[in-house]
Design a protein around this motif. Structure first.
Motif, PDB file in Angstrom:
ATOM      1  N   GLY A 125       2.489 -27.590 -41.904  1.00  0.00           N
ATOM      2  CA  GLY A 125       1.985 -28.764 -41.196  1.00  0.00           C
ATOM      3  C   GLY A 125       3.073 -29.762 -40.839  1.00  0.00           C
TER       4      GLY A 125
ATOM      5  N   ILE B 265       4.588 -29.104 -37.413  1.00  0.00           N
ATOM      6  CA  ILE B 265       3.711 -29.062 -36.233  1.00  0.00           C
ATOM      7  C   ILE B 265       4.038 -30.170 -35.227  1.00  0.00           C
ATOM      8  CG2 ILE B 265       1.329 -29.447 -35.472  1.00  0.00           C
ATOM      9  CD1 ILE B 265       0.383 -27.801 -37.823  1.00  0.00           C
TER      10      ILE B 265
ATOM     11  N   GLY C 211       3.486 -19.790 -31.544  1.00  0.00           N
ATOM     12  CA  GLY C 211       2.247 -19.705 -32.311  1.00  0.00           C
ATOM     13  C   GLY C 211       1.719 -18.288 -32.398  1.00  0.00           C
TER      14      GLY C 211
ATOM     15  N   PHE D   8      -3.147 -29.598 -44.848  1.00  0.00           N
ATOM     16  CA  PHE D   8      -3.531 -29.899 -43.468  1.00  0.00           C
ATOM     17  C   PHE D   8      -3.613 -31.402 -43.238  1.00  0.00           C
ATOM     18  CE2 PHE D   8      -6.879 -30.611 -40.253  1.00  0.00           C
ATOM     19  CZ  PHE D   8      -6.317 -29.933 -39.188  1.00  0.00           C
TER      20      PHE D   8
ATOM     21  N   GLN E  20     -13.427 -20.989 -36.424  1.00  0.00           N
ATOM     22  CA  GLN E  20     -12.599 -22.150 -36.752  1.00  0.00           C
ATOM     23  C   GLN E  20     -11.528 -22.416 -35.701  1.00  0.00           C
ATOM     24  OE1 GLN E  20     -11.149 -21.289 -40.695  1.00  0.00           O
ATOM     25  NE2 GLN E  20     -12.927 -22.220 -41.692  1.00  0.00           N
ATOM     26  N   PHE E  21     -11.123 -21.386 -34.964  1.00  0.00           N
ATOM     27  CA  PHE E  21     -10.078 -21.588 -33.962  1.00  0.00           C
ATOM     28  C   PHE E  21     -10.591 -22.319 -32.729  1.00  0.00           C
ATOM     29  CE2 PHE E  21      -7.754 -18.551 -36.526  1.00  0.00           C
ATOM     30  CZ  PHE E  21      -6.476 -19.081 -36.470  1.00  0.00           C
TER      31      PHE E  21
ATOM     32  N   ASN F 290      -8.953 -25.605 -33.543  1.00  0.00           N
ATOM     33  CA  ASN F 290      -7.507 -25.617 -33.328  1.00  0.00           C
ATOM     34  C   ASN F 290      -7.142 -25.690 -31.856  1.00  0.00           C
ATOM     35  OD1 ASN F 290      -8.136 -24.617 -35.931  1.00  0.00           O
ATOM     36  ND2 ASN F 290      -6.102 -23.726 -36.134  1.00  0.00           N
ATOM     37  N   SER F 291      -7.887 -24.976 -31.013  1.00  0.00           N
ATOM     38  CA  SER F 291      -7.467 -24.801 -29.628  1.00  0.00           C
ATOM     39  C   SER F 291      -8.048 -25.822 -28.660  1.00  0.00           C
ATOM     40  CB  SER F 291      -7.826 -23.383 -29.145  1.00  0.00           C
ATOM     41  OG  SER F 291      -9.211 -23.131 -29.344  1.00  0.00           O
TER      42      SER F 291
ATOM     43  N   TYR G 132      -9.953 -29.044 -29.824  1.00  0.00           N
ATOM     44  CA  TYR G 132     -10.402 -30.326 -30.376  1.00  0.00           C
ATOM     45  C   TYR G 132      -9.751 -31.517 -29.662  1.00  0.00           C
ATOM     46  CZ  TYR G 132     -11.687 -33.816 -33.903  1.00  0.00           C
ATOM     47  OH  TYR G 132     -12.200 -34.913 -34.550  1.00  0.00           O
TER      48      TYR G 132
ATOM     49  N   LEU H  57      -9.331 -35.951 -37.541  1.00  0.00           N
ATOM     50  CA  LEU H  57      -8.858 -34.700 -38.148  1.00  0.00           C
ATOM     51  C   LEU H  57      -8.570 -34.891 -39.636  1.00  0.00           C
ATOM     52  CD1 LEU H  57      -6.516 -33.124 -35.449  1.00  0.00           C
ATOM     53  CD2 LEU H  57      -8.709 -32.260 -36.267  1.00  0.00           C
TER      54      LEU H  57
ATOM     55  N   GLY I   3      -6.564 -15.491 -35.378  1.00  0.00           N
ATOM     56  CA  GLY I   3      -5.608 -16.473 -34.870  1.00  0.00           C
ATOM     57  C   GLY I   3      -4.846 -16.003 -33.651  1.00  0.00           C
TER      58      GLY I   3
ATOM     59  N   PRO J 206      -7.469 -18.667 -30.122  1.00  0.00           N
ATOM     60  CA  PRO J 206      -7.044 -19.801 -29.285  1.00  0.00           C
ATOM     61  C   PRO J 206      -7.163 -19.521 -27.790  1.00  0.00           C
ATOM     62  CG  PRO J 206      -5.534 -19.522 -31.120  1.00  0.00           C
ATOM     63  CD  PRO J 206      -6.460 -18.344 -31.155  1.00  0.00           C
TER      64      PRO J 206
END
Length: 447
Positions: free
Chosen positions: A30, A33, A59, A154, A238-239, A242-243, A245, A264, A360, A364
């Motif tokens: 993290g 990032i 990624g 995170f 869940q992705f 990530n992709s 939000y 977040l 993953g 995305p």
């Protein structure tokens, strides 16, 4: 005195190390990032467009390495022990972060990201370690603690990386290196081996170490295969976060980076509380199967709030539902460990980590392109939240599949004659390893 009692502090220290290992891995991930794209920009001469393309490639290759090497590390840990694999991975991450901090060229940074993906695949070995030292009936709570470690990394990682990156764009890489090497040193002196020689596989088999061959293990256990499909759908859903939000909340509600960061952080905090506290407290009362069937439908509601809300405050109402969906993951993982032989726990965790990495690789692109399509001029319908609606549908399918799978899975029975807790003792980690599994324990066979 009970001969098992002296091992309790050692087991507690081992669990604490694994918890810290996962947290530091996520923290180190993290931290970089916020600064990795800017470092890419500086190395290619300032082109934002080219940097975006390279960031996507970074990624993808990271998740691809996770997919390929998670079963390799899991199989190696079944053959040579968990401790060796975990320590080598921690040391490798530390050296790799140093190389990336000093790199003068983009190709070397890209190579460093490949090595990061390989070394960070030790998450599967950490889960196998948990399956070794934690009794069957407490594994769901233990995996919940691992989820909490993930959430802590995170929450803290990107915020810390943003602060350090403001001072120097390469400083977060140095801090990540220090964290990984300190973790290696701590483990070298503290971490015991969890898999004794008599429980290890006799040889390293490449058929089991490749990501597709690892799935053969899942096919041998039908209930595990079905639950692994549920695990994959959870990770794929869940992705959507990530992709899309950041772009979705900006497009729909006009949220800037500050509000996005706060929300977040709230998601991470709530997820950590669910994983570390609620799973552990509800498991003894409800059991794995009920927690799975409660968590998945609640998560569906959360994603529908995200995808269909017309106002920011309605969107925020979805966060508690989304996070309560975390009740389902740890018990599903615990049920799978109960159906697999002790010497195959590493392969199981490697296969599961590969499934998460596979999600993953494709997730995305799937969700981002759907979001772009449904806000474009040629959209079949104007539905900006399509990614979250699709995630809800995936979890609805996972709920149906889980209902089928758990009817054929027998939950672990409580340990016989458990040793009483010491007066005044209150430690989640100590409680989880209070009754360490014996080498002769065998998983319950499915009916």
């Amino acid at each position: 005195m009970d001969s098992a009692q002296p091992t309790k502090p050692r087991s507690t220290a081992a669990f604490a190390f694994i918890f810290v290992t996962v947290m530091l891995d996520m923290l180190a991930f993290g931290i970089i990032i916020p600064v990795l794209p800017h470092l890419i920009v500086s190395l290619i001469g300032g082109s934002i467009a080219r940097a975006a393309v390279w960031s996507s490639a970074f990624g993808t290759v990271y998740m691809l390495m996770q997919f390929v090497f998670s079963p390799v590390q899991g199989t190696l840990s079944d053959r040579f022990g968990r401790r060796t694999v975990i320590l080598i991975s921690s040391f490798g991450l530390g050296i790799d972060f140093i190389v990336m901090a000093m790199t003068p060229a983009l190709w070397l940074l890209f190579a460093g990201r490949i090595v990061s993906g390989i070394c960070a695949a030790s998450f599967s070995t950490a889960n196998a370690y948990i399956a070794d030292i934690v009794p069957k009936e407490k594994r769901a709570a233990a995996f919940g603690m691992m989820g909490a470690a993930f959430a802590i990394g995170f929450i803290v990682g990107p915020a810390l990386g943003g602060f350090l990156g403001h001072l120097s764009i390469r400083l977060p890489f140095w801090v990540a290196a220090v964290l990984s090497l300190l973790n290696f040193c701590y483990g070298f002196f503290v971490l015991p081996e969890s898999l004794p020689p008599e429980r290890r596989t006799q040889r390293f088999d490449w058929r089991h170490a490749n990501p597709f061959g690892a799935l053969v293990l899942l096919r041998r256990y039908p209930q595990v295969f079905a639950l692994a499909a549920v695990f994959f759908l959870i990770n794929l859903a869940q992705f959507s976060l990530n992709s899309t939000y950041v772009l979705y909340t900006d497009y729909r509600f006009g949220w800037g980076p500050q509000i996005v960061g706060y929300t977040l952080g709230l998601v991470g905090l709530c997820s950590g509380l669910v994983q570390a506290v609620l799973v552990r407290r509800l498991m003894p009362k409800l059991g794995e199967r009920k927690l799975i069937m409660i968590g998945l439908p609640i998560c569906v509601v959360g994603y529908l709030f995200f995808g269909l809300s017309s106002a920011g405050w309605l969107f925020l109402l979805g966060i508690p539902f989304l996070c309560l969906g975390g009740l389902a993951g740890p018990p599903a993982q615990a049920l799978m460990t109960q159906q697999v032989d002790p010497h195959e726990q590493g392969r199981l965790q490697g296969a599961l980590t590969s499934l998460a990495s596979l999600a993953g690789i494709f997730g995305p692109a799937l969700f981002a392109n759907l979001f772009a399509l449904f806000i474009s001029d040629h959209a079949p319908a104007h539905l900006p939240g399509i990614a979250f609606v699709l995630a809800a549908l995936l979890l609805a399918a996972a709920t149906v599949l889980a209902g089928y799978a758990i009817r054929h899975v027998r939950a672990a029975r409580p340990a016989k004659n458990p040793a009483p807790s010491q007066p005044g003792e209150f430690s989640p980690m100590a409680d989880l390893v209070d009754h360490q599994s014996h080498p002769t324990d065998q998983p319950e066979s499915s009916p």
